[in-house]
Design a protein around this motif. Structure first.
Motif, PDB file in Angstrom:
ATOM      1  N   ARG A  67      39.933  26.749  36.862  1.00 57.13           N
ATOM      2  CA  ARG A  67      39.233  26.171  35.587  1.00 57.13           C
ATOM      3  C   ARG A  67      39.341  24.795  35.470  1.00 57.13           C
ATOM      4  O   ARG A  67      38.139  24.298  35.252  1.00 57.13           O
ATOM      5  CB  ARG A  67      40.103  26.598  34.544  1.00 57.13           C
ATOM      6  N   TYR A  81      33.439  30.410  43.373  1.00 56.11           N
ATOM      7  CA  TYR A  81      33.588  31.469  43.895  1.00 56.11           C
ATOM      8  C   TYR A  81      32.579  31.899  45.217  1.00 56.11           C
ATOM      9  O   TYR A  81      32.932  32.986  45.958  1.00 56.11           O
ATOM     10  CB  TYR A  81      33.168  32.565  42.947  1.00 56.11           C
ATOM     11  N   CYS A 104      50.481  28.892  35.643  1.00 59.79           N
ATOM     12  CA  CYS A 104      50.828  28.608  34.293  1.00 59.79           C
ATOM     13  C   CYS A 104      51.813  29.812  34.009  1.00 59.79           C
ATOM     14  O   CYS A 104      51.757  30.830  34.354  1.00 59.79           O
ATOM     15  CB  CYS A 104      49.661  28.368  33.478  1.00 59.79           C
TER      16      CYS A 104
ATOM     17  N   ILE B 114      39.448  28.634  22.837  1.00 63.34           N
ATOM     18  CA  ILE B 114      37.920  28.255  23.191  1.00 63.34           C
ATOM     19  C   ILE B 114      37.301  29.519  23.521  1.00 63.34           C
ATOM     20  O   ILE B 114      36.618  29.620  24.732  1.00 63.34           O
ATOM     21  CB  ILE B 114      38.039  27.051  24.128  1.00 63.34           C
ATOM     22  N   GLU B 117      33.648  29.029  25.539  1.00 62.84           N
ATOM     23  CA  GLU B 117      33.799  28.706  26.960  1.00 62.84           C
ATOM     24  C   GLU B 117      33.508  30.130  27.817  1.00 62.84           C
ATOM     25  O   GLU B 117      33.356  30.059  29.289  1.00 62.84           O
ATOM     26  CB  GLU B 117      34.970  28.103  27.344  1.00 62.84           C
ATOM     27  N   GLU B 119      31.019  33.300  28.830  1.00 67.00           N
ATOM     28  CA  GLU B 119      29.948  33.707  28.864  1.00 67.00           C
ATOM     29  C   GLU B 119      29.902  35.134  27.937  1.00 67.00           C
ATOM     30  O   GLU B 119      30.815  35.987  28.450  1.00 67.00           O
ATOM     31  CB  GLU B 119      29.215  33.718  30.098  1.00 67.00           C
ATOM     32  N   ASP B 160      42.063  33.743  31.038  1.00 67.25           N
ATOM     33  CA  ASP B 160      42.765  32.876  32.106  1.00 67.25           C
ATOM     34  C   ASP B 160      44.054  32.080  31.294  1.00 67.25           C
ATOM     35  O   ASP B 160      44.210  32.142  30.039  1.00 67.25           O
ATOM     36  CB  ASP B 160      41.937  31.522  32.564  1.00 67.25           C
ATOM     37  N   MET B 161      45.039  31.696  32.105  1.00 68.82           N
ATOM     38  CA  MET B 161      46.217  30.894  31.516  1.00 68.82           C
ATOM     39  C   MET B 161      45.590  29.545  31.543  1.00 68.82           C
ATOM     40  O   MET B 161      44.864  29.120  32.321  1.00 68.82           O
ATOM     41  CB  MET B 161      47.245  31.081  32.466  1.00 68.82           C
ATOM     42  N   PRO B 162      46.410  28.616  30.825  1.00 71.02           N
ATOM     43  CA  PRO B 162      47.640  28.985  29.813  1.00 71.02           C
ATOM     44  C   PRO B 162      47.396  29.772  28.572  1.00 71.02           C
ATOM     45  O   PRO B 162      46.220  29.342  27.990  1.00 71.02           O
ATOM     46  CB  PRO B 162      48.391  27.794  29.626  1.00 71.02           C
ATOM     47  N   ASP B 198      48.694  37.865  39.532  1.00 71.66           N
ATOM     48  CA  ASP B 198      48.862  38.826  40.525  1.00 71.66           C
ATOM     49  C   ASP B 198      49.820  40.020  40.210  1.00 71.66           C
ATOM     50  O   ASP B 198      50.239  40.995  40.999  1.00 71.66           O
ATOM     51  CB  ASP B 198      49.251  38.107  41.903  1.00 71.66           C
ATOM     52  N   GLU B 224      44.684  39.912  39.308  1.00 70.43           N
ATOM     53  CA  GLU B 224      43.668  38.767  39.973  1.00 70.43           C
ATOM     54  C   GLU B 224      42.124  38.859  39.474  1.00 70.43           C
ATOM     55  O   GLU B 224      41.354  38.771  40.255  1.00 70.43           O
ATOM     56  CB  GLU B 224      43.773  38.672  41.411  1.00 70.43           C
ATOM     57  N   ASN B 226      39.357  37.320  37.412  1.00 76.69           N
ATOM     58  CA  ASN B 226      39.121  35.956  36.713  1.00 76.69           C
ATOM     59  C   ASN B 226      37.766  36.325  35.832  1.00 76.69           C
ATOM     60  O   ASN B 226      36.577  36.357  36.473  1.00 76.69           O
ATOM     61  CB  ASN B 226      38.887  34.851  37.635  1.00 76.69           C
ATOM     62  N   TYR B 240      34.158  36.737  38.163  1.00 74.31           N
ATOM     63  CA  TYR B 240      33.617  35.665  39.078  1.00 74.31           C
ATOM     64  C   TYR B 240      33.376  36.494  40.693  1.00 74.31           C
ATOM     65  O   TYR B 240      32.340  36.238  41.093  1.00 74.31           O
ATOM     66  CB  TYR B 240      34.379  34.434  39.268  1.00 74.31           C
ATOM     67  N   LEU B 255      40.179  31.845  26.308  1.00 72.71           N
ATOM     68  CA  LEU B 255      40.469  30.518  26.971  1.00 72.71           C
ATOM     69  C   LEU B 255      41.353  29.466  26.019  1.00 72.71           C
ATOM     70  O   LEU B 255      40.990  29.517  24.734  1.00 72.71           O
ATOM     71  CB  LEU B 255      39.531  29.619  27.617  1.00 72.71           C
ATOM     72  N   HIS B 256      42.361  28.979  26.330  1.00 66.99           N
ATOM     73  CA  HIS B 256      43.268  28.008  25.584  1.00 66.99           C
ATOM     74  C   HIS B 256      42.739  26.496  25.893  1.00 66.99           C
ATOM     75  O   HIS B 256      42.745  26.369  27.265  1.00 66.99           O
ATOM     76  CB  HIS B 256      44.448  28.216  25.348  1.00 66.99           C
ATOM     77  N   GLY B 257      42.772  25.568  25.054  1.00 71.85           N
ATOM     78  CA  GLY B 257      43.195  24.184  25.389  1.00 71.85           C
ATOM     79  C   GLY B 257      43.687  23.447  24.264  1.00 71.85           C
ATOM     80  O   GLY B 257      44.270  24.139  23.336  1.00 71.85           O
ATOM     81  N   GLU B 271      42.805  17.578  31.773  1.00 74.11           N
ATOM     82  CA  GLU B 271      41.376  18.272  31.728  1.00 74.11           C
ATOM     83  C   GLU B 271      41.230  19.226  30.707  1.00 74.11           C
ATOM     84  O   GLU B 271      40.022  19.484  30.016  1.00 74.11           O
ATOM     85  CB  GLU B 271      40.864  18.952  32.937  1.00 74.11           C
ATOM     86  N   LEU B 272      42.194  19.825  30.109  1.00 78.51           N
ATOM     87  CA  LEU B 272      42.233  20.781  29.218  1.00 78.51           C
ATOM     88  C   LEU B 272      42.698  20.377  27.940  1.00 78.51           C
ATOM     89  O   LEU B 272      42.859  21.194  26.872  1.00 78.51           O
ATOM     90  CB  LEU B 272      43.176  22.280  29.606  1.00 78.51           C
TER      91      LEU B 272
END
Lengths: 105, 421
Positions: A67, A81, A104, B114, B117, B119, B160-162, B198, B224, B226, B240, B255-257, B271-272
């Motif tokens: 990300r 990808y 994370c 978020i 972010e 789609e 996605d994490m976190p 994983d 796994e 994404n 993806y 998603l978090h930020g 960046e986040l």
């Protein structure tokens, strides 16, 4: 060819295929490392991501996640990808000779 | 403390901000230090309670209390959005035009969701077929959706994490299994847990244990993955790498930020938009008079209330050291603990830090709650915690035996994991 193979043989990898010693990496190893991960042809875009990963690791001590890579490398996650189909952050980190991006918690 | 009266500004009045304000107010008399808290709304939600709302256990509004009422006397509360921080000038600019200057700034503005972010996530089907229980409206809407659901596939997806409370999505899956068993229609429901990790969880030992618990309950695990797109019309997640998982009901953790203003504040965030923070002192990397607590930091501890609780002690001591001109203590060890609801009125407890992953045993010592093991007492621990949250944790009271540093005394077999996973 045998020279390159010999060079890779001297590298110590952990069980997930990441460099044990990131210092042992140099750009000359990249084509062989990429082949090991099923990437036969390295484009400029591949190099851009690999160099970016390496620079981030040297500056911050850890490689970026997918990300963060998508936000900061100038290559979108979708393209990442396409370049590294089995998971960009993991593959590019293996090829850039840096530790696995920190998951994370 | 030299140089006259000091001013401490705290951004964010959630778990971390409130307990920090109250602890600081106890530590300093009003004539020595001014304390102000800024937040954008006067409602404080007990977020752990949102997990139960989808299963008909209460409404989200019952989890909300007045934010400013949680502060001790002598703390000013400012109700405004934050525009930006210019830390090089020791100034905070609020959206309503006010400006604040400070001697010490505490950033406690947490994480934001978020969904935009990803789609398709907010597209057709959002809040009809696709929900999140990570915010109050979504948790309430999910309660109606689950009640009407009697056949088909439910996916629980971490984009996605976190994320906040990384065990909550697993708990949701366990509770859903239990909920449909109680309704007698479990065999008509397919439950699928779809994660970018994983395994079931981030830490190897707990991941195996929690993975087994999914298997025992007939909950499928897709790893796994994404998520690139959530298609609420067709009912499918697309990754993806081109994989698809179909659903009739999607429970998605977006998603978090960090807070948006962090991105507008020079030198503060990554960046986040999480604030670059020293993982042991909790001081901001770029500014010695800025301290950070809870979900707002970029440290690799869990984003959870227990972490903010444990950080609070270290943070307040380090602010005192800073104001006294003393060296800071590198005292925070990443300590987190969480009750993990496993359904049917049971829960397990996990306790871990930066170095030591969750282990079996007892907490806080050999006499205590069972670790990594389902039990009724842990479920009651989780239920009773809400009371402690409002009356113990937020007021900044310390609890004997429950401290910042993770205890090892009750734990069995202590394999220290590698630092860089």
């Amino acid at each position: 060819m045998s020279m390159t193979a010999e060079t890779l043989e001297q590298i110590e990898f952990n069980e997930e295929g990441f460099f044990v010693d990131p210092q042992a990496w140099h750009e000359g190893l990249v084509p062989e490392l990429a082949k090991r991960d099923g990437i036969d042809e390295l484009t400029e875009e591949h190099w851009k991501v690999i160099r970016f990963m390496r620079a981030e690791y040297l500056a911050k001590g850890a490689g970026p996640t997918v990300r963060v890579l998508g936000k900061s490398s100038g290559v979108s996650i979708k393209e990442l990808y396409q370049l590294f189909p089995k998971g960009p952050a993991k593959l590019a980190a293996r090829i850039a000779g840096i530790p696995k991006p920190r998951g994370c918690i | 403390m030299a140089g006259g009266k000091k001013s401490i500004v705290i951004l964010g009045g959630g778990t971390g901000g409130t307990l920090t304000a109250n602890k600081l107010r106890k530590a300093y008399p009003r004539e020595l230090v001014d304390i102000s808290v800024v937040d954008r709304s006067d409602g404080h939600c007990y977020q752990p309670g949102l997990l139960f709302v989808p299963f008909g256990k209460g409404k989200s509004k019952d989890l909300v209390r007045t934010r400013s009422a949680q502060f001790r006397a002598g703390i000013s509360y400012l109700d405004s959005e934050i525009d930006r921080v210019e830390a090089a000038k020791n100034r905070v600019y609020l959206k309503d035009g006010r400006e604040l200057s400070y001697d010490v700034l505490v950033i406690a503005t947490g994480a934001r969701l978020i969904p935009e972010e990803t789609e398709g996530l907010l597209g057709p089907g959002w809040m009809e077929k696709v929900f999140t229980f990570y915010e109050p409206e979504g948790a309430d809407a999910l309660a109606s959706a689950l009640k009407a659901f009697d056949e088909g596939t439910i996916v629980v997806n971490i984009v996605d994490m976190p994320i906040k409370c990384p065990v909550a999505p697993l708990e949701f899956a366990f509770l859903a299994d239990s909920y449909f068993k109680d309704r007698g229609i479990r065999e008509k429901i397919r439950l699928v847990f779809v994660t970018p990790l994983d395994g079931a969880f981030t830490k190897p030992y707990a991941s195996q244990h929690l993975g087994r618990m999914l298997t025992e309950r007939g909950i499928e695990l897709v790893t796994e993955f994404n998520t690139a797109e959530v298609d609420g019309t067709a009912g499918r997640l697309v990754s993806y790498d081109g994989r698809e998982v179909g659903f009739d009901l999607g429970v998605v953790i977006p998603l978090h930020g960090g807070a948006e203003y962090v991105g507008r504040s020079p030198g503060l965030g990554d960046e986040l938009d999480f604030v670059l923070t020293d993982e042991h002192t909790l001081q901001a990397k770029a500014f010695p008079n800025v301290f950070v607590i809870g979900d707002a930091t970029n440290v690799t501890a869990s984003k959870a209330g227990s972490v903010a609780h444990f950080q609070g002690e270290v943070l307040v001591e380090n602010i005192q050291h800073y104001l006294a001109g003393e060296p800071l203590e590198e005292a925070f060890d990443g300590h987190a603990n969480c009750f993990v609801e496993s359904g049917s009125g049971k829960a397990l407890l996990i306790d871990f830090n930066y170095e030591v992953e969750p282990l079996p045993g007892r907490y806080p010592s050999t006499i205590g709650l069972p670790l990594l093991k389902e039990s009724r007492i842990n479920h009651w621990g989780k239920v009773l915690f809400e009371r402690f949250y409002w009356h113990g944790l937020l007021p900044g009271r310390s609890v004997p035996g429950i401290g910042a540093r993770m205890p090892l005394s009750g734990k069995i077999g202590v394999p220290v994991r590698e630092r860089s996973v």
